[in-house]
Design a protein around this motif. Structure first.
Motif, PDB file in Angstrom:
ATOM      1  N   HIS A   1       0.813  -1.217   0.000  1.00  0.00           N
ATOM      2  CA  HIS A   1       0.000   0.000   0.000  1.00  0.00           C
ATOM      3  C   HIS A   1       0.847   1.268   0.000  1.00  0.00           C
ATOM      4  CE1 HIS A   1      -2.649   3.201   1.586  1.00  0.00           C
ATOM      5  NE2 HIS A   1      -3.590   2.555   0.924  1.00  0.00           N
ATOM      6  N   ARG A   2       2.092   1.186   0.503  1.00  0.00           N
ATOM      7  CA  ARG A   2       2.935   2.394   0.553  1.00  0.00           C
ATOM      8  C   ARG A   2       3.184   2.978  -0.840  1.00  0.00           C
ATOM      9  NH1 ARG A   2       7.349   4.529  -1.089  1.00  0.00           N
ATOM     10  NH2 ARG A   2       8.009   5.106   1.017  1.00  0.00           N
ATOM     11  N   TRP A   3       2.965   2.157  -1.877  1.00  0.00           N
ATOM     12  CA  TRP A   3       3.202   2.586  -3.253  1.00  0.00           C
ATOM     13  C   TRP A   3       1.960   3.177  -3.919  1.00  0.00           C
ATOM     14  CZ3 TRP A   3       8.138   2.790  -4.001  1.00  0.00           C
ATOM     15  CH2 TRP A   3       9.003   1.789  -3.528  1.00  0.00           C
ATOM     16  N   LYS A   4       0.871   3.329  -3.206  1.00  0.00           N
ATOM     17  CA  LYS A   4      -0.411   3.672  -3.828  1.00  0.00           C
ATOM     18  C   LYS A   4      -0.319   4.843  -4.805  1.00  0.00           C
ATOM     19  CE  LYS A   4      -5.145   5.153  -2.816  1.00  0.00           C
ATOM     20  NZ  LYS A   4      -6.151   5.465  -1.754  1.00  0.00           N
ATOM     21  N   ASN A   5       0.205   5.978  -4.370  1.00  0.00           N
ATOM     22  CA  ASN A   5       0.210   7.178  -5.218  1.00  0.00           C
ATOM     23  C   ASN A   5       1.054   6.999  -6.478  1.00  0.00           C
ATOM     24  OD1 ASN A   5      -1.466   8.515  -3.446  1.00  0.00           O
ATOM     25  ND2 ASN A   5       0.191   9.577  -2.384  1.00  0.00           N
ATOM     26  N   ILE A   6       2.243   6.462  -6.324  1.00  0.00           N
ATOM     27  CA  ILE A   6       3.111   6.297  -7.490  1.00  0.00           C
ATOM     28  C   ILE A   6       2.590   5.195  -8.410  1.00  0.00           C
ATOM     29  CG2 ILE A   6       4.705   4.742  -6.274  1.00  0.00           C
ATOM     30  CD1 ILE A   6       5.665   7.328  -8.986  1.00  0.00           C
ATOM     31  N   ILE A   7       1.967   4.162  -7.854  1.00  0.00           N
ATOM     32  CA  ILE A   7       1.368   3.116  -8.693  1.00  0.00           C
ATOM     33  C   ILE A   7       0.295   3.717  -9.593  1.00  0.00           C
ATOM     34  CG2 ILE A   7      -0.238   1.157  -8.631  1.00  0.00           C
ATOM     35  CD1 ILE A   7       1.438   0.000  -6.353  1.00  0.00           C
ATOM     36  N   GLN A   8      -0.557   4.549  -9.025  1.00  0.00           N
ATOM     37  CA  GLN A   8      -1.636   5.158  -9.816  1.00  0.00           C
ATOM     38  C   GLN A   8      -1.069   6.022 -10.942  1.00  0.00           C
ATOM     39  OE1 GLN A   8      -3.777   7.035  -6.577  1.00  0.00           O
ATOM     40  NE2 GLN A   8      -5.211   5.324  -6.411  1.00  0.00           N
ATOM     41  N   LYS A   9       0.003   6.742 -10.655  1.00  0.00           N
ATOM     42  CA  LYS A   9       0.617   7.603 -11.674  1.00  0.00           C
ATOM     43  C   LYS A   9       1.315   6.773 -12.752  1.00  0.00           C
ATOM     44  CE  LYS A   9       1.294  11.355  -8.358  1.00  0.00           C
ATOM     45  NZ  LYS A   9       2.270  12.121  -7.556  1.00  0.00           N
ATOM     46  N   LEU A  10       2.015   5.736 -12.340  1.00  0.00           N
ATOM     47  CA  LEU A  10       2.705   4.878 -13.299  1.00  0.00           C
ATOM     48  C   LEU A  10       1.714   4.129 -14.186  1.00  0.00           C
ATOM     49  CD1 LEU A  10       5.471   3.413 -10.949  1.00  0.00           C
ATOM     50  CD2 LEU A  10       5.900   4.846 -12.961  1.00  0.00           C
ATOM     51  N   HIS A  11       0.655   3.643 -13.567  1.00  0.00           N
ATOM     52  CA  HIS A  11      -0.351   2.892 -14.323  1.00  0.00           C
ATOM     53  C   HIS A  11      -1.039   3.792 -15.345  1.00  0.00           C
ATOM     54  CE1 HIS A  11      -4.070   0.245 -14.655  1.00  0.00           C
ATOM     55  NE2 HIS A  11      -3.069  -0.510 -15.041  1.00  0.00           N
ATOM     56  N   LYS A  12      -1.273   5.031 -14.966  1.00  0.00           N
ATOM     57  CA  LYS A  12      -1.888   5.995 -15.886  1.00  0.00           C
ATOM     58  C   LYS A  12      -0.992   6.239 -17.100  1.00  0.00           C
ATOM     59  CE  LYS A  12      -4.172  10.513 -15.839  1.00  0.00           C
ATOM     60  NZ  LYS A  12      -4.503  11.717 -15.011  1.00  0.00           N
ATOM     61  N   LYS A  13       0.320   6.094 -16.908  1.00  0.00           N
ATOM     62  CA  LYS A  13       1.285   6.256 -18.005  1.00  0.00           C
ATOM     63  C   LYS A  13       1.419   4.993 -18.854  1.00  0.00           C
ATOM     64  CE  LYS A  13       2.908  10.465 -17.176  1.00  0.00           C
ATOM     65  NZ  LYS A  13       2.871  11.571 -18.176  1.00  0.00           N
ATOM     66  N   GLY A  14       0.726   3.937 -18.469  1.00  0.00           N
ATOM     67  CA  GLY A  14       0.722   2.720 -19.278  1.00  0.00           C
ATOM     68  C   GLY A  14       1.654   1.624 -18.824  1.00  0.00           C
ATOM     69  N   TYR A  15       2.291   1.782 -17.660  1.00  0.00           N
ATOM     70  CA  TYR A  15       3.178   0.739 -17.157  1.00  0.00           C
ATOM     71  C   TYR A  15       2.373  -0.417 -16.564  1.00  0.00           C
ATOM     72  CZ  TYR A  15       7.102   4.011 -17.549  1.00  0.00           C
ATOM     73  OH  TYR A  15       8.062   4.875 -18.016  1.00  0.00           O
ATOM     74  N   ASN A  16       2.910  -1.606 -16.725  1.00  0.00           N
ATOM     75  CA  ASN A  16       2.355  -2.812 -16.108  1.00  0.00           C
ATOM     76  C   ASN A  16       3.008  -2.949 -14.728  1.00  0.00           C
ATOM     77  OD1 ASN A  16       1.025  -5.418 -15.956  1.00  0.00           O
ATOM     78  ND2 ASN A  16       3.019  -6.340 -16.368  1.00  0.00           N
ATOM     79  N   ILE A  17       2.209  -2.885 -13.665  1.00  0.00           N
ATOM     80  CA  ILE A  17       2.765  -2.815 -12.312  1.00  0.00           C
ATOM     81  C   ILE A  17       2.582  -4.138 -11.576  1.00  0.00           C
ATOM     82  CG2 ILE A  17       2.805  -1.551 -10.133  1.00  0.00           C
ATOM     83  CD1 ILE A  17       3.394   0.192 -12.581  1.00  0.00           C
ATOM     84  N   ILE A  18       3.664  -4.633 -11.005  1.00  0.00           N
ATOM     85  CA  ILE A  18       3.641  -5.812 -10.146  1.00  0.00           C
ATOM     86  C   ILE A  18       4.231  -5.410  -8.790  1.00  0.00           C
ATOM     87  CG2 ILE A  18       4.428  -8.187  -9.805  1.00  0.00           C
ATOM     88  CD1 ILE A  18       2.655  -7.895 -12.242  1.00  0.00           C
ATOM     89  N   ALA A  19       3.599  -5.852  -7.721  1.00  0.00           N
ATOM     90  CA  ALA A  19       4.142  -5.622  -6.387  1.00  0.00           C
ATOM     91  C   ALA A  19       3.887  -6.865  -5.547  1.00  0.00           C
ATOM     92  CB  ALA A  19       3.500  -4.395  -5.740  1.00  0.00           C
ATOM     93  N   PHE A  20       4.603  -6.970  -4.443  1.00  0.00           N
ATOM     94  CA  PHE A  20       4.357  -8.090  -3.542  1.00  0.00           C
ATOM     95  C   PHE A  20       4.687  -7.683  -2.116  1.00  0.00           C
ATOM     96  CE2 PHE A  20       8.836  -8.459  -4.431  1.00  0.00           C
ATOM     97  CZ  PHE A  20       9.427  -9.107  -3.353  1.00  0.00           C
ATOM     98  N   ASP A  21       4.040  -8.341  -1.172  1.00  0.00           N
ATOM     99  CA  ASP A  21       4.312  -8.113   0.248  1.00  0.00           C
ATOM    100  C   ASP A  21       5.459  -9.012   0.685  1.00  0.00           C
ATOM    101  OD1 ASP A  21       2.254  -6.252   0.540  1.00  0.00           O
ATOM    102  OD2 ASP A  21       0.773  -7.785   1.049  1.00  0.00           O
ATOM    103  N   ALA A  22       6.407  -8.438   1.390  1.00  0.00           N
ATOM    104  CA  ALA A  22       7.542  -9.205   1.901  1.00  0.00           C
ATOM    105  C   ALA A  22       7.080 -10.222   2.943  1.00  0.00           C
ATOM    106  CB  ALA A  22       8.558  -8.259   2.537  1.00  0.00           C
ATOM    107  N   PRO A  23       7.871 -11.250   3.204  1.00  0.00           N
ATOM    108  CA  PRO A  23       7.538 -12.166   4.306  1.00  0.00           C
ATOM    109  C   PRO A  23       7.301 -11.396   5.605  1.00  0.00           C
ATOM    110  CG  PRO A  23       9.387 -13.015   3.048  1.00  0.00           C
ATOM    111  CD  PRO A  23       9.121 -11.631   2.518  1.00  0.00           C
ATOM    112  N   ALA A  24       6.298 -11.818   6.362  1.00  0.00           N
ATOM    113  CA  ALA A  24       5.932 -11.210   7.649  1.00  0.00           C
ATOM    114  C   ALA A  24       5.361  -9.806   7.485  1.00  0.00           C
ATOM    115  CB  ALA A  24       7.116 -11.199   8.613  1.00  0.00           C
ATOM    116  N   HIS A  25       4.999  -9.432   6.282  1.00  0.00           N
ATOM    117  CA  HIS A  25       4.451  -8.108   6.005  1.00  0.00           C
ATOM    118  C   HIS A  25       3.193  -8.243   5.150  1.00  0.00           C
ATOM    119  CE1 HIS A  25       8.550  -7.072   7.154  1.00  0.00           C
ATOM    120  NE2 HIS A  25       8.183  -5.805   7.272  1.00  0.00           N
ATOM    121  N   GLY A  26       2.322  -7.240   5.233  1.00  0.00           N
ATOM    122  CA  GLY A  26       1.136  -7.224   4.396  1.00  0.00           C
ATOM    123  C   GLY A  26       0.315  -8.484   4.521  1.00  0.00           C
TER     124      GLY A  26
END
Length: 279
Positions: free
Chosen positions: A90-115
């Motif tokens: 979730h910490r990436w929310k703002n930049i993800i929305q901006k990158l996705h709007k530019k057409g990038y394919n976004i992948i993220a994952f939660d680290a072990p013991a997180h999220g």
């Protein structure tokens, strides 16, 4: 009374480790290592659920771990996001929305013991293995890592050089494990003898002594173009460590901010990232 107890808890834990070390040194060292690797927070909060729920993708298995991945699909280049300590996607929310709007394919994952991922501990070597798994599956063009995620991104490229990855964006990375361990020693009031044993345990387990596990040294092996952003007044990851990373990384674009903090949650930072990736 409760706050007073919390204040003294680290010292009490340290005294317990020291007592245990006298009779059962191996057990004491394992416990101290596990505590160091155990986050206190980072799980998904109720107000973060909506953004993440719509993007939930598959659970990826790595040995006994189940890693939650997220996808914001598009036809453009793929970017893999690597969050920091006691955080989550979730910490990436703002930049993800901006990158996705530019057409990038976004992948993220939660680290072990997180999220929404399983596990109880996290450290850079473990996180690196998780990152390698994601890279093998998703073949990203670029990686963006914050804090410990930035450390992990650099250590990954040192450990698993991958020329298919074009650009790396590193935000507010710590560098020197020896400094971090000295802080840990100071908080728990652990003896030098105890720390020497813990240092040897880390060496046996991960192949490096504390003083050898230095991201600025690992950066010498990186050939990719990089954007490194660090705040001069970062109170978590010293600015001087970022300077050493930049000095050892050929082709790096090092940008200094002021009063943006460790999180770097500013539109100006997002713009720097977007500009760097578009060139």
């Amino acid at each position: 009374m409760k706050e007073k107890f919390k204040k003294h808890l680290p010292v009490l834990i340290g005294k317990y480790f020291q007592f245990l070390f006298f009779f059962f040194p191996k057990k004491a060292i394992r416990k101290a290592y596990t505590l160091f690797c155990t986050p206190r927070k980072g799980k998904v909060l109720p107000e973060q659920e909506d953004f993440l729920e719509d993007a939930k993708d598959e659970l990826i298995s790595l040995e006994s771990l189940r890693l939650q991945t997220y996808r914001w699909p598009s036809l453009g280049e793929t970017i893999l996001m690597v969050h920091g300590w006691e955080s989550n996607t979730h910490r990436w929310k703002n930049i993800i929305q901006k990158l996705h709007k530019k057409g990038y394919n976004i992948i993220a994952f939660d680290a072990p013991a997180h999220g929404n991922s399983s596990g109880k501990i996290l450290n850079v070597p473990l996180y690196t293995e998780c990152l390698q798994k994601m890279i093998a599956l998703y073949r990203p063009n670029h990686i963006i890592g914050h804090s410990v995620g930035g450390m992990t991104t650099i250590f990954h490229q040192y450990t698993y050089p991958d020329q298919e990855i074009d650009k790396l964006v590193i935000l507010a990375p710590p560098s020197d494990l020896s400094r971090i361990m000295k802080q840990y020693q100071g908080i728990l009031k652990l003896s030098q003898k105890f720390m020497q044993a813990l240092n040897q345990y880390f060496k046996d387990k991960h192949g490096h002594y504390f003083e050898e596990f230095t991201i600025s040294e690992f950066a010498k092996k990186i050939s990719q173009k990089g954007l490194l952003i660090h705040d001069k007044n970062d109170d978590i990851a010293p600015y001087a460590e970022a300077e050493r990373i930049a000095n050892n990384w050929s082709g790096i674009n090092f940008i200094t901010t002021e009063d943006y903090g460790h999180s770097l949650f500013f539109n100006e930072v997002d713009t720097m990232i977007l500009d760097f990736l578009s060139k």
